[in-house]
Scaffold this active site. Sequence first.
Site, PDB file in Angstrom:
ATOM      1  N   GLU A   1       5.782   4.542  -1.997  1.00  9.98           N
ATOM      2  CA  GLU A   1       4.583   3.797  -1.604  1.00  9.98           C
ATOM      3  C   GLU A   1       5.013   2.544  -0.861  1.00  9.98           C
ATOM      4  O   GLU A   1       6.114   2.015  -1.088  1.00  9.98           O
ATOM      5  CB  GLU A   1       3.794   3.420  -2.865  1.00  9.98           C
ATOM      6  CG  GLU A   1       2.576   2.539  -2.579  1.00  9.98           C
ATOM      7  CD  GLU A   1       1.660   2.334  -3.788  1.00  9.98           C
ATOM      8  OE1 GLU A   1       1.968   2.847  -4.880  1.00  9.98           O
ATOM      9  OE2 GLU A   1       0.629   1.647  -3.613  1.00  9.98           O
TER      10      GLU A   1
ATOM     11  N   GLN B   1       8.202   5.679  -9.068  1.00 10.72           N
ATOM     12  CA  GLN B   1       8.387   6.034  -7.683  1.00 10.72           C
ATOM     13  C   GLN B   1       9.856   6.355  -7.466  1.00 10.72           C
ATOM     14  O   GLN B   1      10.545   6.642  -8.434  1.00 10.72           O
ATOM     15  CB  GLN B   1       7.885   4.896  -6.810  1.00 10.72           C
ATOM     16  CG  GLN B   1       6.359   4.650  -7.059  1.00 10.72           C
ATOM     17  CD  GLN B   1       5.695   3.721  -6.058  1.00 10.72           C
ATOM     18  OE1 GLN B   1       6.249   3.383  -5.031  1.00 10.72           O
ATOM     19  NE2 GLN B   1       4.486   3.289  -6.374  1.00 10.72           N
TER      20      GLN B   1
ATOM     21  N   GLU C   1       1.612  11.118 -10.316  1.00 11.19           N
ATOM     22  CA  GLU C   1       2.314   9.884 -10.696  1.00 11.19           C
ATOM     23  C   GLU C   1       2.664   9.989 -12.174  1.00 11.19           C
ATOM     24  O   GLU C   1       1.763  10.137 -13.006  1.00 11.19           O
ATOM     25  CB  GLU C   1       1.447   8.641 -10.463  1.00 11.19           C
ATOM     26  CG  GLU C   1       1.258   8.303  -9.008  1.00 11.19           C
ATOM     27  CD  GLU C   1       0.534   6.982  -8.765  1.00 11.19           C
ATOM     28  OE1 GLU C   1       0.672   6.052  -9.588  1.00 11.19           O
ATOM     29  OE2 GLU C   1      -0.185   6.906  -7.760  1.00 11.19           O
TER      30      GLU C   1
ATOM     31  N   GLU D   1      -6.540   7.350  -7.291  1.00 14.99           N
ATOM     32  CA  GLU D   1      -7.114   6.626  -8.448  1.00 14.99           C
ATOM     33  C   GLU D   1      -8.469   5.996  -8.121  1.00 14.99           C
ATOM     34  O   GLU D   1      -8.672   4.788  -8.312  1.00 14.99           O
ATOM     35  CB  GLU D   1      -6.129   5.555  -8.942  1.00 14.99           C
ATOM     36  CG  GLU D   1      -4.847   6.157  -9.487  1.00 14.99           C
ATOM     37  CD  GLU D   1      -3.948   5.177 -10.228  1.00 14.99           C
ATOM     38  OE1 GLU D   1      -4.158   3.943 -10.124  1.00 14.99           O
ATOM     39  OE2 GLU D   1      -3.028   5.649 -10.923  1.00 14.99           O
TER      40      GLU D   1
ATOM     41  N   TYR E   1       1.684   6.603 -17.109  1.00 14.58           N
ATOM     42  CA  TYR E   1       2.852   5.721 -17.242  1.00 14.58           C
ATOM     43  C   TYR E   1       3.042   5.440 -18.731  1.00 14.58           C
ATOM     44  O   TYR E   1       2.171   4.830 -19.364  1.00 14.58           O
ATOM     45  CB  TYR E   1       2.638   4.418 -16.460  1.00 14.58           C
ATOM     46  CG  TYR E   1       2.625   4.653 -14.963  1.00 14.58           C
ATOM     47  CD1 TYR E   1       3.818   4.848 -14.279  1.00 14.58           C
ATOM     48  CD2 TYR E   1       1.433   4.722 -14.252  1.00 14.58           C
ATOM     49  CE1 TYR E   1       3.826   5.098 -12.904  1.00 14.58           C
ATOM     50  CE2 TYR E   1       1.427   4.971 -12.878  1.00 14.58           C
ATOM     51  CZ  TYR E   1       2.630   5.156 -12.213  1.00 14.58           C
ATOM     52  OH  TYR E   1       2.638   5.399 -10.862  1.00 14.58           O
TER      53      TYR E   1
HETATM   54  O1  AHR Z   1       2.897   3.577  -8.854  1.00 19.80           O
HETATM   55  C1  AHR Z   1       2.352   2.302  -8.956  1.00 19.80           C
HETATM   56  C2  AHR Z   1       0.830   2.316  -8.920  1.00 19.80           C
HETATM   57  O2  AHR Z   1       0.349   2.884 -10.106  1.00 19.80           O
HETATM   58  C3  AHR Z   1       0.198   3.143  -7.838  1.00 19.80           C
HETATM   59  O3  AHR Z   1       0.076   2.447  -6.639  1.00 19.80           O
HETATM   60  C4  AHR Z   1      -1.146   3.447  -8.404  1.00 19.80           C
HETATM   61  O4  AHR Z   1      -1.658   4.675  -7.940  1.00 19.80           O
HETATM   62  C5  AHR Z   1      -0.939   3.423  -9.899  1.00 19.80           C
HETATM   63  O5  AHR Z   1      -1.879   2.642 -10.528  1.00 19.80           O
END
Ligand code: AHR
Length: 515
Positions: free
Chosen positions: A27, A352, A292, A173, A244
């Site tokens: 990104e 990432q 993600e 998102e 995450y």
């Molecule tokens: O990967 C970091 C961020 O996490 C991304 O930009 C977003 O899609 C998510 O909230």
Amino acid sequence: MRKVTVTLRHDAVIGDTDPRLFGAFVEHVGRCIYGGIFEPGHPEADANGFRRDVLALVRELRPAMVRYPGGNFVSGYNWEDGVGPREDRPRRLDLAWGATETNQFGTNEFIDWCALAGAEPMLAVNLGTRGGDAARNLLEYCNHPQGTAWSDLRRRHGWAQPHGVKLWCLGNEMDAPWQMETKGAHEYGRVAAEAAKLMKWTQPDIELAACGSSGRNMPTFGGWEETVLQHTFEHVDYISLHTYLNNYAQDTEAFLASSDLMDGFIDEVVAIADSVGASKQSGKRIMLSFDEWNVWYRTRGNAEGARAKPGWPVAPPILEEIYTMRDALAFGGACISLLNHADRVKVACLAQLVNAIAPIMTETGGPAWRQTIFHPFAQMSRFGRGRVLRAEIDSPGYQACYYDPVPGAELRFALPAVPYLKLAAVEDPVGALTLFALNRHLQEPMPLEVSVQGYGSLSIAQAQQLQHHDLDAANTRDEPDKVAPAPLEGVTMDANRVHATLLPASWNLIRLSSG
Ligand code: AHR
């Protein structure tokens, strides 16, 4: 700990992995692009400004596919800013991350970089500040051979051949309050369906992913997926998931259990997608794009705080999470979750790739090195491609409670039965079998016995472990290999039974080959 047993049968199969399960994500955030994959003037930079040292590490990770350009960034991105002569490209405020975007790297550079990395590109279109028209123009610019204004513009920019991008994300998102031009589920569903129509009318054989909610912990989760798919079902191929994992609570047992919630998340999204299909009397199966996933919590404040950064810096060093041994274990659990859902998760992106929450770290002007999480991914990407077997596991377990906050809510998820062993088994196309095994017990070694049935005679080809007595150990510029795979000793085999002892808090790989 008592002996943990696993039974694998040749014919008990979850599904085949899609190469895109081993994807990643870059990104325009922090130093992911600028100072990460692209750094003109760096001693390792090639004529395009791509860092060769970073490319070498990316090739070692073998991501089959890479998603671009965001993430939050894409929801304010004008793709036209990033193509054409560099000197004419505008500098813009990036409201997603509070930075100045120079646009010196854009779609065409990304496509070239992917070719060097050996990865298929996945592009996201902006359905925040823009919509279907900009999306179909970008598609035409990228993929139409020639003879139209957009395709001829690409040719004038120096790319005579179409890019052939097959896989596209319909925004990012879109339920999240932190997104530019957040939308409600009906609103996004309509916009996504119309954008999808225009894109598929432009090129029918592309594949499209609609946005799922931005996390299982979002208040929108569930209802969002249902509504969005009611609108888009006929037009899209995938629904996205993002996760995450965090250790805010500093509770290692819960952290290592948290990937089990990914298993539940996947099952729930599959159920919703199939229920929408049933309501439409359709046999079509929407697949999952887990586009993600990673461990991320220490630098997450940046996600909200970045906007307030003074001075609108270019490529500020944000989201630079330093990963520990503990993180690599939680991360390994996530790898296993993805493999064990290979039947429905066909696309997944490690978020990432460089510097921003990434397996590869660089110093601007300096070296590049592997973070702890690099290793489970590299092993999964190298040895995890094939038929995933359905493992029967008999393991003692523990209870955990995982803390997973979202803005405005303090969520706790009970995990009443977490087996100490988490495992995936994959048979590759030449018949070798790889076991990925996580011992989540923090103090006790795990005596493991794996019975492999329905195969000819097998022998141990390789056994490695990732382990460190200090769970806070991390790799740094000066100690880049502090946490790295080492041989796992003492693995034996008799009559197609594998015997091993897995160290406490360890990630392990055991490869069996025939003969
Ligand atoms: O990967 C970091 C961020 O996490 C991304 O930009 C977003 O899609 C998510 O909230």
